[in-house]
Design a protein around this motif. Structure first.
Motif, PDB file in Angstrom:
ATOM      1  N   ASP A 512     -49.288 -47.011   1.278  1.00  0.00           N
ATOM      2  CA  ASP A 512     -48.855 -48.183   0.518  1.00  0.00           C
ATOM      3  C   ASP A 512     -49.770 -49.342   0.903  1.00  0.00           C
ATOM      4  O   ASP A 512     -49.521 -50.066   1.870  1.00  0.00           O
ATOM      5  N   GLU A 514     -50.569 -52.231  -0.554  1.00  0.00           N
ATOM      6  CA  GLU A 514     -50.065 -53.603  -0.688  1.00  0.00           C
ATOM      7  C   GLU A 514     -49.185 -53.974   0.499  1.00  0.00           C
ATOM      8  O   GLU A 514     -49.324 -55.060   1.078  1.00  0.00           O
ATOM      9  N   LYS A 515     -48.282 -53.081   0.886  1.00  0.00           N
ATOM     10  CA  LYS A 515     -47.410 -53.359   2.035  1.00  0.00           C
ATOM     11  C   LYS A 515     -48.239 -53.502   3.308  1.00  0.00           C
ATOM     12  O   LYS A 515     -47.994 -54.401   4.126  1.00  0.00           O
ATOM     13  N   ARG A 518     -49.995 -56.910   3.341  1.00  0.00           N
ATOM     14  CA  ARG A 518     -49.074 -58.014   3.634  1.00  0.00           C
ATOM     15  C   ARG A 518     -48.696 -58.039   5.115  1.00  0.00           C
ATOM     16  O   ARG A 518     -48.609 -59.109   5.727  1.00  0.00           O
ATOM     17  N   ASP A 519     -48.453 -56.868   5.697  1.00  0.00           N
ATOM     18  CA  ASP A 519     -48.118 -56.813   7.125  1.00  0.00           C
ATOM     19  C   ASP A 519     -49.297 -57.280   7.978  1.00  0.00           C
ATOM     20  O   ASP A 519     -49.112 -57.956   9.000  1.00  0.00           O
TER      21      ASP A 519
END
Length: 600
Positions: A512, A514-515, A518-519
Motif C-alpha cells: 500500500d 499511499e499508506k 503518509r506514514d
C-alpha cells in the motif's frame, strides 16, 4: 468581576495543583531536595498511603536557622541565582515552589540542623497562617526532616480524587524504586504504617549495583540483562537492556534517566523501540535501565511543572546516538557472546563484601561401567527412544583431556528430538536448539546483508500514483527529497497539496504505497527521520527467510546439525528468531543435577 491581586494562599494552592498531584508527588519533591542537599541516606515514613503522614528525613547539609522561614516562601531557592544557571542545571529542583506549594495544602513541619550549627530548629506551615514561621528550637541530627500531615485537608475536592490507600502507596513505592536506580550511592529506607517495605543501603561497585537491580527488578531481569556502555563526544549511554525474551506485556519496566533525572520522553521511547527492531514481538515492550549523560546546556528540563519531560537542543543526534548504541548491543546477542558472558559467576549473597564468586569450571563426571546382568537386547530399548540419532554417524566420544580440544560455545550435536530440536553438549551442560527458529534468523541476517550490500533496487510504477497531502507534507517531500531517493522512493510535487509517486523499492511491489508514504511523512515531521521503509523491507525479507528455512520434522545429519550450530555462533541476533522467540536454551549440569536430586 474586577481585576485584583490573588491572595498568597490561593496563589500557592494554584501552584500546588501543578506540583502536588498525589502523595507520590510530595515524596518526589522532598526526596529530590534531599538528594540536592548531598544526602547519603534518606528515610521515608508513610501513613495511610501518604494522606495522614509523609515524613522524609535525610543526612544532608541541612538548612541554616535564618533560612528556614525563607525556605517556605515562593521562588526561594539555593540552586539558581542567575538566568545563566538555568542553562546548565545539575540539581533536581530549582524553582523554589515545592515546599510552599505543599505547605498550602497540608500541615507542614520543617526541622533542620545545618552542618555548621550545633542546634536544630523548626518551622511550621498550614492553614495559611504565618505564625509558625518563627523558628523554634528542636532536636535533630545534621540534615533535614519534612513532615507533611493531613494532605489536602483544606482542599476536599482534590482529596476526593485520591485512590485507595494501597494504590497511593504503590505509586510512592514505584517512585522510590525509580529514584533508587538513579542514585546507587544513596541509601533509601521506606516504611508504611510503621512496617519496613524497602531497605536499600548505599552501594558501590558492579556487584552491589547488580544487587540493587535484583532488589528492585528481580533476578529474572538481571539474568537477561545485557550491560551497555557507549560514548560519542559529550554523549554517554550506559546501563542495562534486557534481551527480547524478557519482553513485557506493558511498559512497566522501563527506566530512563537524563543526567540522573528520570524522564518520560517520546523521542527516547522511539529511539529505544527502533533499537529493538527485528528482535521484539509485536505488541511487546522492552525492559531497560538506561542512563544518558550529556552537557546540561544541551537539554532543557524546565518544560514541565513536574519535570518529567525534557527538550533536547539537538534531538536528532540524541535519537541516533541512543538507537545506534542499543542496536549494536542487541546485535551482539549471539550464542558465543552469551555463553562467554554466562560463565558461572554468581553473586555470593552470604558474603558481607558482596563480591562476585566464581564457581569452579565444570568437570565432566566419570564412572565405571555397571554390570546390570540383563539378558534383553539393547535394540529393544533404542526402539522406544524418541531422539532421532543418525545411525551412520554415532555420537563423538568426549576427549580424554577436556583442554585438548576447544569446545565451541554451543558445543557439538548429540541428536535430533522429534524433528524439531537439536540436542548438543557444550562446556556448561546441555544445549537445546529450535532448528527452524535458528535457521530462520541465520537466513534473515544473510538476506539483509545481501540486500544492504547490493543497495535498494527500484521498481518504476507503470502509472505514477497521485497522492493528495497537506501543504506542510508536500514541503517535507521537498525538504527530504535526497533521503527519500536514497531509500528507494521517487516522489515529486505536483502542486501545493499533491504528490506523484513514480518508483518504489522492488521488494515492496504490491504494498500500500499511499499508506506507506503518509506514514513516512508523519515520522519525518515528528522525528526528522524514519525507518519505516526499512522496516517494511525487513518484513518482506523476514517472510522470505521463514519460507527458506529448514522446516520442522526434517531429519538432519550430524554434520548438518553441527554446521547450523557454528552458523548460529557467527550470526548477529542469533539468540532470537525474527519474531522475538528464543532460538536456544542452556541447561547447566547443576540444573540437570537438581532435576534428578543428585547431591541431596
Amino acid at each position: 468581576m474586577p481585576i485584583r491581586i490573588l491572595s498568597s494562599q490561593l496563589i500557592n494552592q494554584i501552584a500546588a495543583g501543578e506540583v502536588v498531584e498525589r502523595p507520590a508527588s510530595v515524596v518526589k519533591e522532598l526526596v529530590e531536595n534531599s538528594l540536592d542537599a548531598g544526602a547519603r541516606r534518606v528515610d521515608i515514613d508513610i501513613e495511610q498511603g501518604g494522606v495522614k503522614l509523609i515524613r522524609v528525613r535525610d543526612d544532608g547539609v541541612g538548612i541554616a536557622k535564618d533560612e528556614l522561614a525563607m525556605a517556605l516562601s515562593r521562588h526561594a531557592t539555593s540552586k539558581v541565582d542567575r538566568f545563566e544557571d538555568l542553562e546548565s542545571l545539575q540539581s533536581m529542583g530549582f524553582r523554589g515552589e515545592a515546599l510552599p506549594s505543599i505547605g498550602s495544602v497540608s500541615r507542614l513541619r520543617l526541622i533542620s540542623r545545618h552542618q555548621e550549627a550545633q542546634d536544630a530548629w523548626e518551622v511550621t506551615a498550614g492553614d495559611g497562617a504565618d505564625s509558625g514561621l518563627q523558628p523554634k528550637p528542636a532536636a535533630h541530627p545534621q540534615g533535614a526532616c519534612v513532615e507533611v500531615h493531613d494532605l489536602f485537608f483544606n482542599t476536599p475536592a482534590r482529596r476526593k480524587f485520591l485512590r485507595t490507600e494501597k494504590t497511593e502507596f504503590n505509586h510512592i513505592h514505584t517512585l522510590l524504586q525509580r529514584l533508587a536506580l538513579a542514585r546507587f550511592d544513596v541509601g533509601f529506607y521506606l516504611r508504611h504504617n510503621q512496617r519496613p517495605v524497602l531497605s536499600l543501603p548505599p552501594c558501590e561497585g558492579r556487584a552491589e549495583h547488580e544487587r540493587r537491580l535484583v532488589e528492585v527488578l528481580g533476578e529474572a531481569f538481571l539474568d537477561q540483562a545485557l550491560p551497555i556502555e557507549d560514548q560519542a563526544g559529550d554523549l554517554s549511554l550506559n546501563g542495562w537492556v534486557a534481551r527480547s525474551s524478557f519482553s513485557r506485556s506493558q511498559a512497566d519496566m522501563q527506566y530512563f534517566y537524563v543526567n540522573r533525572r528520570m524522564v518520560r520522553d517520546k523521542l527516547v521511547a522511539h529511539a529505544v523501540r527502533q533499537g529493538y527492531q527485528d528482535v521484539l514481538y509485536q505488541g511487546r515492550h522492552p525492559a531497560y535501565v538506561l542512563f544518558l549523560g550529556m552537557d546540561p546546556r544541551k537539554v532543557d528540563v524546565n518544560v514541565h511543572p513536574s519535570k518529567h519531560e525534557v527538550r533536547f537542543r539537538d534531538s536528532r543526534s540524541v535519537h541516533d546516538f541512543i538507537y545506534r548504541g542499543l542496536h549494536r548491543s542487541l546485535a551482539e546477542t549471539r550464542p558465543q557472546v552469551a555463553v562467554e558472558s554466562q560463565q558461572p559467576v554468581v553473586l555470593n549473597r552470604e558474603s558481607d563484601a558482596g563480591q562476585p564468586r566464581k564457581q569452579a569450571p565444570y568437570q565432566a563426571p566419570r564412572q565405571q561401567g555397571i554390570d546390570w546382568r540383563l539378558a534383553e537386547r539393547p535394540a529393544a530399548y533404542r526402539a522406544g527412544f524418541t531422539a532421532q540419532q543418525p545411525v551412520d554417524m554415532p555420537p563423538a566420544e568426549p576427549p580424554e583431556n577436556p583442554q585438548a580440544e576447544r569446545i565451541p560455545p554451543l558445543g557439538f550435536a548429540l541428536a535430533q528430538l522429534h524433528g524439531i530440536y537439536i540436542l548438543a553438549e557444550n562446556q556448561a551442560g546441555l544445549v537445546l536448539v529450535d532448528m527452524h527458529a535458528a535457521h530462520e534468523r541465520i537466513t534473515y541476517e544473510r538476506f539483509k546483508q545481501t540486500h544492504h550490500g547490493d543497495g535498494i533496487t527500484r521498481q518504476p510504477l507503470l502509472v505514477p500514483l497521485r497522492v493528495a497531502v497537506s501543504a506542510s507534507e508536500a514541503d517535507l517531500v521537498e525538504e527530504f527529497q535526497e533521503l527519500l531517493s536514497r531509500i528507494g522512493i521517487e516522489v515529486s510535487r505536483l502542486g501545493r497539496e499533491a504528490l506523484a509517486v513514480r518508483a518504489i523499492p522492488a521488494l515492496l511491489q504490491g504494498a500500500d504505497v499511499e499508506k506507506l508514504l503518509r506514514d513516512l511523512l508523519s515520522d519525518l515531521a515528528e522525528h526528522g527521520r524514519s525507518n519505516r521503509l526499512q522496516d517494511e523491507i525487513d518484513k518482506v525479507l523476514a517472510t522470505m527467510a521463514c519460507h527458506a528455512s529448514v522446516r520442522a520434522n526434517r531429519r538432519l545429519g550430524q554434520d548438518e546439525m553441527n554446521a547450523l550450530l557454528r552458523d548460529m555462533e557467527r550470526t548477529e541476533r542469533a539468540d532470537q528468531c525474527n519474531h522475538g522467540r528464543p532460538t536456544w536454551v542452556q541447561l547447566s549440569v547443576a540444573e540437570l543435577d537438581r532435576l534428578f536430586l543428585r547431591g541431596r
